[in-house]
Write an enzyme that holds these catalytic residues in place. Structure first.
Site, PDB file in Angstrom:
ATOM      1  N   PHE A 185     -37.543  11.955 -42.988  1.00 10.52           N
ATOM      2  CA  PHE A 185     -37.920  13.329 -43.357  1.00 10.52           C
ATOM      3  C   PHE A 185     -37.127  13.855 -44.547  1.00 10.52           C
ATOM      4  O   PHE A 185     -36.950  15.062 -44.692  1.00 10.52           O
ATOM      5  CB  PHE A 185     -37.760  14.273 -42.155  1.00 10.52           C
ATOM      6  CG  PHE A 185     -38.376  13.760 -40.893  1.00 10.52           C
ATOM      7  CD1 PHE A 185     -39.724  13.481 -40.828  1.00 10.52           C
ATOM      8  CD2 PHE A 185     -37.602  13.512 -39.767  1.00 10.52           C
ATOM      9  CE1 PHE A 185     -40.306  12.995 -39.672  1.00 10.52           C
ATOM     10  CE2 PHE A 185     -38.174  13.011 -38.608  1.00 10.52           C
ATOM     11  CZ  PHE A 185     -39.526  12.753 -38.559  1.00 10.52           C
ATOM     12  N   ILE A 205     -41.222   4.944 -44.040  1.00 13.84           N
ATOM     13  CA  ILE A 205     -40.358   5.689 -43.112  1.00 13.84           C
ATOM     14  C   ILE A 205     -41.145   6.122 -41.877  1.00 13.84           C
ATOM     15  O   ILE A 205     -40.804   7.098 -41.218  1.00 13.84           O
ATOM     16  CB  ILE A 205     -39.690   6.894 -43.807  1.00 13.84           C
ATOM     17  CG1 ILE A 205     -40.735   7.862 -44.387  1.00 13.84           C
ATOM     18  CG2 ILE A 205     -38.773   6.420 -44.925  1.00 13.84           C
ATOM     19  CD1 ILE A 205     -40.136   9.186 -44.861  1.00 13.84           C
ATOM     20  N   THR A 248     -44.467   6.526 -42.157  1.00 11.58           N
ATOM     21  CA  THR A 248     -45.603   7.270 -42.686  1.00 11.58           C
ATOM     22  C   THR A 248     -46.853   6.412 -42.848  1.00 11.58           C
ATOM     23  O   THR A 248     -47.933   6.937 -43.049  1.00 11.58           O
ATOM     24  CB  THR A 248     -45.230   7.847 -44.061  1.00 11.58           C
ATOM     25  OG1 THR A 248     -44.590   6.795 -44.815  1.00 11.58           O
ATOM     26  CG2 THR A 248     -44.253   8.981 -43.930  1.00 11.58           C
ATOM     27  N   ARG A 303     -58.462  12.290 -52.453  1.00 12.99           N
ATOM     28  CA  ARG A 303     -59.173  11.203 -51.772  1.00 12.99           C
ATOM     29  C   ARG A 303     -58.310  10.689 -50.610  1.00 12.99           C
ATOM     30  O   ARG A 303     -57.122  10.427 -50.777  1.00 12.99           O
ATOM     31  CB  ARG A 303     -59.381  10.089 -52.784  1.00 12.99           C
ATOM     32  CG  ARG A 303     -60.267   8.956 -52.338  1.00 12.99           C
ATOM     33  CD  ARG A 303     -60.243   7.925 -53.456  1.00 12.99           C
ATOM     34  NE  ARG A 303     -61.252   6.901 -53.286  1.00 12.99           N
ATOM     35  CZ  ARG A 303     -61.233   5.762 -53.972  1.00 12.99           C
ATOM     36  NH1 ARG A 303     -60.267   5.542 -54.863  1.00 12.99           N
ATOM     37  NH2 ARG A 303     -62.170   4.866 -53.789  1.00 12.99           N
ATOM     38  N   ILE A 304     -58.904  10.582 -49.441  1.00 12.22           N
ATOM     39  CA  ILE A 304     -58.163  10.129 -48.259  1.00 12.22           C
ATOM     40  C   ILE A 304     -58.258   8.606 -48.180  1.00 12.22           C
ATOM     41  O   ILE A 304     -59.348   8.034 -48.164  1.00 12.22           O
ATOM     42  CB  ILE A 304     -58.742  10.779 -46.978  1.00 12.22           C
ATOM     43  CG1 ILE A 304     -58.702  12.312 -47.088  1.00 12.22           C
ATOM     44  CG2 ILE A 304     -57.979  10.294 -45.748  1.00 12.22           C
ATOM     45  CD1 ILE A 304     -57.337  12.904 -47.357  1.00 12.22           C
ATOM     46  N   GLN A 356     -50.500  12.365 -40.030  1.00  9.37           N
ATOM     47  CA  GLN A 356     -49.518  13.099 -40.827  1.00  9.37           C
ATOM     48  C   GLN A 356     -49.693  14.610 -40.631  1.00  9.37           C
ATOM     49  O   GLN A 356     -48.716  15.343 -40.480  1.00  9.37           O
ATOM     50  CB  GLN A 356     -49.680  12.778 -42.322  1.00  9.37           C
ATOM     51  CG  GLN A 356     -48.917  11.563 -42.774  1.00  9.37           C
ATOM     52  CD  GLN A 356     -47.424  11.834 -42.871  1.00  9.37           C
ATOM     53  OE1 GLN A 356     -46.914  12.810 -42.351  1.00  9.37           O
ATOM     54  NE2 GLN A 356     -46.718  10.941 -43.530  1.00  9.37           N
ATOM     55  N   LYS A 380     -53.887  12.224 -53.086  1.00 10.65           N
ATOM     56  CA  LYS A 380     -52.680  13.045 -53.123  1.00 10.65           C
ATOM     57  C   LYS A 380     -51.866  12.740 -51.870  1.00 10.65           C
ATOM     58  O   LYS A 380     -52.424  12.448 -50.821  1.00 10.65           O
ATOM     59  CB  LYS A 380     -53.046  14.529 -53.145  1.00 10.65           C
ATOM     60  CG  LYS A 380     -53.801  14.965 -54.404  1.00 10.65           C
ATOM     61  CD  LYS A 380     -54.207  16.426 -54.292  1.00 10.65           C
ATOM     62  CE  LYS A 380     -54.883  16.913 -55.566  1.00 10.65           C
ATOM     63  NZ  LYS A 380     -55.339  18.326 -55.426  1.00 10.65           N
ATOM     64  N   GLY A 402     -47.679  13.727 -46.862  1.00 16.23           N
ATOM     65  CA  GLY A 402     -46.509  13.743 -45.978  1.00 16.23           C
ATOM     66  C   GLY A 402     -45.969  15.128 -45.710  1.00 16.23           C
ATOM     67  O   GLY A 402     -45.303  15.348 -44.707  1.00 16.23           O
ATOM     68  N   GLU A 403     -46.239  16.075 -46.598  1.00 15.76           N
ATOM     69  CA  GLU A 403     -45.570  17.365 -46.468  1.00 15.76           C
ATOM     70  C   GLU A 403     -46.510  18.546 -46.230  1.00 15.76           C
ATOM     71  O   GLU A 403     -46.165  19.474 -45.515  1.00 15.76           O
ATOM     72  CB  GLU A 403     -44.689  17.581 -47.707  1.00 15.76           C
ATOM     73  CG  GLU A 403     -43.529  16.591 -47.603  1.00 15.76           C
ATOM     74  CD  GLU A 403     -42.781  16.291 -48.884  1.00 15.76           C
ATOM     75  OE1 GLU A 403     -41.646  16.746 -48.981  1.00 15.76           O
ATOM     76  OE2 GLU A 403     -43.302  15.581 -49.748  1.00 15.76           O
TER      77      GLU A 403
END
Lengths: 744, 332
Positions: free
Chosen positions: A246, A471, A473, A634-635, A644, A707, A710-711
């Protein structure tokens, strides 16, 4: 039918290794000559170590050495030797055991090394340390006088506030509707489940293989070599799996230098694992106080925005994160002033923690926007649409894409936002008040320079290599998907290697830029391989691709096919069989396309809707429903992307209701330093969560159009919950976390 | 953690004699609290006498109609025991409100009674604590005390007892059976835990060499009307800020019998049977009655800053628990 991987639900390719225990973490590597080390943590917040008595500790059977500032091996003198890639460039990073000075409570003061872990731990209890204490300050409310304005950047990408726009003071004075409030967010601790650990294996030739918990093997390698005078060629850093970080492992932590120092001095392999309470002494999300003033017309049109942000930092490094700027970014307003200040205290240096700065900055402005909606009688979604910005207001640049309106619309529809009662305290369920709230979220989506290597073996197996980290992710999986897609391979034929300083260099694994940066490098390396394979395919006798060029073909289902006529193809096997029997390897370095990106800024956006039940007698809050609508380009792996966002929402529930480090200012020490007392959400706190990915096409952000995610899932959640609590109770809580005592 | 000697108890007498004869020796049951405290260097036993092979794992009926729970019966086994969940549902609910499934599977009945406070200063050897090191001081009074006591505190300590199970045992009026070198005795539950006074280092009236053998429940256990309400900072795996175990017997809208105990507010489960007799028994089962009772029960409560909110929270929790107990079984 063509089999595509991108955008589908793909299970983690490293999942079986993780659940079976085959995946090894930093503290799980072993060497037959292993020694074990335990850190002795300091008890005071500021002062000096007066004396250290190690006699009793050294009598423990199996004791090898107690290192302290008195007998430590040589360490670099110069400050710059301790600057890792994520360190503030104008600071003096903490040097563990360098001298007698104490800068924060819990700072390492000694390292016990023994033949067994048990012996090292027993030793650590017997080291007698006495201190010369100096006065300390850990309470931001008393340290405010010493606040310093942030004038210039001291870390890449971390900007001071932009120049003032217009005249916010005058516009505020003239505004018919005014709002001026302070928003306080607490110190939070990263607390990944994997404890920080380093295993240093001393090889026969005295080179070292260092297994470190890190978000960048190259950063760990850089720091440990500079600090301890080691040569890069003699130090290999590996970190194949990381059990959560994190952001806490963006900067190498002190156990890396200490374990390596001990291994070097004793010429033995050393393992050092920190304890959970020591995890509270490494890094944290800084405490912040934001004074926000909004001026608006009676219809809610913003006329003035002002955010004066204060954040706590250490005395040895002027770390800061971008907090105030988020206020001025996303809403149309001609008059805006943002100010960032830091206040230095006797605490450890804060560090990036999942959506650093945005988490606090967006929470405050999105809470203030809800207050403005109430003050002007507007629906919170309508108010945001009215002030919607089509350009990045801070940089006056176009967005490479911003499908936030779709997030509002689709999120509101799924949530049934129209059922919300605008007047607080109007809906009840049993003994609980029911409330609904929403907030927007935003996080940047940058691309960094990164390198990767793709190697296609004659048997059609592809190996992808990059020094980046996974990590938890899903980096292994997302790179496999991108590589498989580029070369038309099934996942079973793609091997991904990460987390090794001998692999092509990648940026720190953070900032939500890994897919964008490393993913682009992987895609380009695979494309370079594909071009060579195409040459083989088109060169075959009677090749149906003879007259085609590379852009005319696609790689799908282990075939190279004409885009115009899929029936005309060469199998990958046939193409490779015509080669020289050697693997086809390509290494690329990819970076942002400045020409294409010039004039644009890229962000992910979200709209978060939350429903809460608040027991009015007890003040307890249950977050019964959350809908998070995300515009994230785009996923690539839908399953991991959704995970996530779910994880971000769960974290947001904790941020809204539970998380805070509790400091005793008399001792200058965080006291709730374990997972029983430092609360995060547990399963029973988490109810329905729905995730929507709205369609967002972006060919500017990077070549793959993706894009990082993670956040963004965390940003905005706490504000949506706080706004829902207001809707339920009529109580506006501007101090996180919203614990029950604030509601009764 | 320091080196210690491990001894497996073969019998109650031998175990008690060993501890009586060895300075710093302690008994270990489930170890869910003791081992943690050893890792934190708070408990430093010279020897651990492991009681787990002893035969105190039965739940059995007593001749007077009560129920005997062996000291080694795990918290999970008590909570899910059919007799307990039907005749003493208050106890089941309280146990299941505590800890986690994993901890409850390991923790024992006797050990649960001997849990130590969760005060953060007690846990951190870098700070003073009168309970950990008598005479060093109590920083909690002016420091972090959000979870700490509002009743029965002393100048030297404001710690709370963390157990949920004990709050229910207090309301039920259990009896603790113990044995030691000096013989066996029965300790009424209210006398088992003590207030901190000048000796906060001593949590209970149990002697160091005495072993809890069972916890005995009375014949009736408020099977028809009981409630356990635990107010905490998250919905699971958090200690009570305030908890209330309430048991009632109600006939024609009038309270015939009552047992009410609070957790999270004092150094021991907080109960006052005399006030139950005076202000609940014989009175109508309604809010007025409950309010009058809670005012008397919580009289003299004092906050220390962070925990002032408990002065508001405790009264509403008592009233809610009594209401819920009285209305148990009714259609909503």
């Amino acid at each position: 039918m063509n089999t595509h991987l991108i955008g589908t639900d793909v299970n983690r390719i490293d999942g079986p290794a993780k659940v079976s225990g085959a995946a090894k973490y930093a503290a799980e590597f072993f060497a037959s000559d292993m020694l074990y080390a335990v850190v002795v943590s300091g008890a005071i917040a500021h002062g000096e170590v007066d004396s250290i008595d190690t006699a009793a500790a050294m009598k423990v059977p199996g004791a090898m050495e107690v290192f302290s500032h008195k007998n430590r091996p040589h360490m670099a003198w110069f400050n710059k030797s301790y600057l890792d890639e994520d360190a503030p460039t104008d600071g003096k990073p903490l040097r563990p055991l360098y001298d007698e000075k104490i800068h924060h409570s819990g700072q390492p003061v000694a390292l016990c090394v023994a033949e067994t872990f048990e012996a090292a731990r027993a030793m650590s209890r017997l080291v007698e340390v006495s201190y010369k204490a100096l006065t300390h300050q850990t309470d931001m409310t008393f340290a405010v006088q010493e606040a310093k304005k942030v004038e210039k950047s001291n870390r890449a990408g971390i900007e001071p506030p932009p120049k003032n726009r217009g005249n916010s003071a005058q516009a505020y004075a003239d505004a018919p509707v005014k709002l001026a409030k302070g928003y306080l967010s607490p110190t939070e601790i990263h607390n990944p489940i994997e404890l920080f650990a380093t295993t240093v294996v001393v090889n026969e030739d005295e080179t070292m293989t260092i297994y470190d918990k890190t978000q960048s093997v190259s950063n760990s390698q850089l720091l440990v070599c500079n600090a301890l005078g080691l040569y890069k060629d003699d130090v290999r850093v590996e970190s194949p799996f990381v059990g959560g970080a994190f952001g806490s492992a963006l900067r190498p932590q002190y156990q890396l230098i200490l374990a390596t120092m001990a291994a070097k001095a004793l010429k033995r392999s050393v393992r050092l694992t920190l304890t959970r309470d020591q995890m509270f002494t490494l890094s944290h999300r800084p405490e912040t106080l934001q004074e926000i003033r909004l001026g608006a017309d009676t219809d809610g049109t913003l006329l003035a925005m002002h955010n004066e942000s204060l954040q706590a930092t250490s005395r040895y490094e002027n770390y800061f994160e971008v907090i105030a700027n988020w206020s001025g970014l996303s809403y149309l307003c001609e008059n805006a002033t943002m100010e960032e200040k830091t206040v230095s205290m006797d605490i450890s240096t804060p560090g990036d923690m999942r959506a650093p700065g945005a988490v606090q900055g967006v929470w405050a402005i999105e809470t203030a926007m809800d207050e403005l909606a109430i003050a002007t009688g507007r629906d919170p979604v309508d108010l945001r649409l009215q002030n919607y910005a089509e350009k990045d207001q801070n940089h006056d640049k176009k967005y490479s894409s911003k499908e936030l309106k779709a997030c509002y619309a689709q999120g509101a529809a799924m949530f049934r936002w129209n059922e919300r009662k605008p007047t607080p305290r109007t809906e009840r369920r049993g003994t609980a008040l029911v409330g609904r709230g929403m907030a927007g979220g935003v996080w940047e989506s940058p691309q960094m320079p990164a390198s990767a290597k793709a190697t296609l073996a004659p048997d059609g197996t592809l190996t992808i290599a990059s020094g980046t980290a996974d990590i938890g992710t899903g980096t292994y999986t997302v790179m496999a998907i991108l590589a498989g897609e580029a070369l038309g391979l099934p996942l079973a034929k793609v091997i991904v290697k990460l987390g090794d300083s001998e692999l092509p260099v990648a940026p720190l694994e953070g900032g939500s830029w890994t897919v964008s940066s490393v993913g682009t490098a992987v895609t380009e390396a695979c494309k370079a391989v594909a071009e060579k394979v195409f040459k083989l395919a088109s060169g075959l006798d009677d090749s149906p691709l003879k007259h085609a060029s590379f852009k005319d073909v696609e790689f799908v289902n282990e075939r190279i096919s004409l885009r115009s006529d899929a029936a005309k193809f060469v199998t990958l096997a046939a193409a490779l069989a015509s080669g020289d029997g050697e693997p086809i390897a390509e290494k690329t370095k990819a970076g942002p396309n400045f020409l294409k990106q010039h004039g644009y800024k890229s962000y992910t956006h979200s709209a978060v809707f939350a429903e809460v039940e608040v027991d009015e007698d007890f003040g307890t809050v249950s977050v019964c429903r959350v809908v998070s609508a995300i515009a994230g380009g785009r996923i690539i792996n839908h399953e991991a992307a959704r995970s996530q966002i779910l994880g971000g929402v769960v974290w947001g529930i904790g941020m809204a209701l539970q998380e805070q480090a509790e400091t005793d200012h008399q001792f200058g020490r965080i006291m709730n330093h374990n997972l029983a007392e430092y609360h995060v959400s547990v399963n029973a706190d988490v109810h329905d969560i729905e995730v929507i990915f709205v369609k967002e096409e972006d060919n500017i952000v990077n070549p793959i159009g993706a894009k990082g995610l993670g956040e963004i899932g965390l940003v905005g959640v706490a504000a949506a919950i706080g706004n829902a609590i207001y809707n339920a109770t009529g109580k506006r809580i501007r101090e996180l976390p919203i614990t029950l005592d604030k509601l009764i | 953690m320091n080196n210690f000697q491990y001894v497996r108890a073969e019998g109650l007498d031998g175990a008690a004699r060993f501890v009586a004869g060895h300075v710093g020796a302690k008994f270990i049951g489930g170890g869910t609290n003791l081992v943690d405290l050893m890792k934190y260097n708070v408990e430093k036993p010279s020897s651990l006498v492991d009681l787990n092979r002893l035969s105190m794992r039965d739940v059995s009926e007593l001749p007077d109609g009560g129920l005997r729970i062996g000291a080694l019966v795990t918290n999970s086994d008590v909570a899910y025991h059919p007799t307990v969940s039907t005749r003493y549902p208050l106890l089941s609910r309280a146990i299941l409100a505590g800890a986690s499934a994993q901890l409850r599977n390991k923790a024992t009945t006797g050990g649960n009674l001997l849990q130590r406070t969760r005060c953060v200063y007690f846990y951190d050897t870098a700070t003073p604590c009168n309970k950990r090191e008598p005479g060093t001081g109590c920083p909690a009074k002016e420091g972090i005390n959000r979870t700490l006591a509002i009743l029965g505190t002393s100048v030297s300590c404001i710690a709370t007892h963390p157990s949920d199970m004990c709050v229910a045992l207090g309301a039920l009026g259990a009896v603790v059976q113990v044995t030691g070198p000096g013989g066996s005795r029965s300790i009424p539950f209210e006398q088992f835990h003590r207030l901190p006074g000048d000796h906060p280092e001593i949590d209970t009236t149990l002697a160091a060499d005495e072993i809890i053998t069972s916890v005995d429940l009375p014949r009736t256990g408020f099977a028809g009307h009981s409630a356990y309400i635990k107010v905490r900072d998250r919905q699971s795996y958090a200690f009570a800020l305030v908890s209330v175990a309430a048991g009632l017997e109600v006939a024609d809208g009038v309270i015939a019998k009552a047992g009410v105990a609070l957790g999270g507010v004092a150094h021991k489960p907080w109960r006052n049977p005399q006030l139950e007799q005076e202000l609940l028994v014989g009175r109508p089962a309604n809010r007025d009655t409950y309010h009058e009772f809670q005012r008397a029960l919580l009289a003299g409560a004092q906050g220390f800053g962070e925990n002032d909110f408990k002065l508001k929270l405790a009264p509403v929790t008592v009233v809610r628990a009594l209401e819920q107990a009285a209305h148990e079984g009714e259609q909503a």
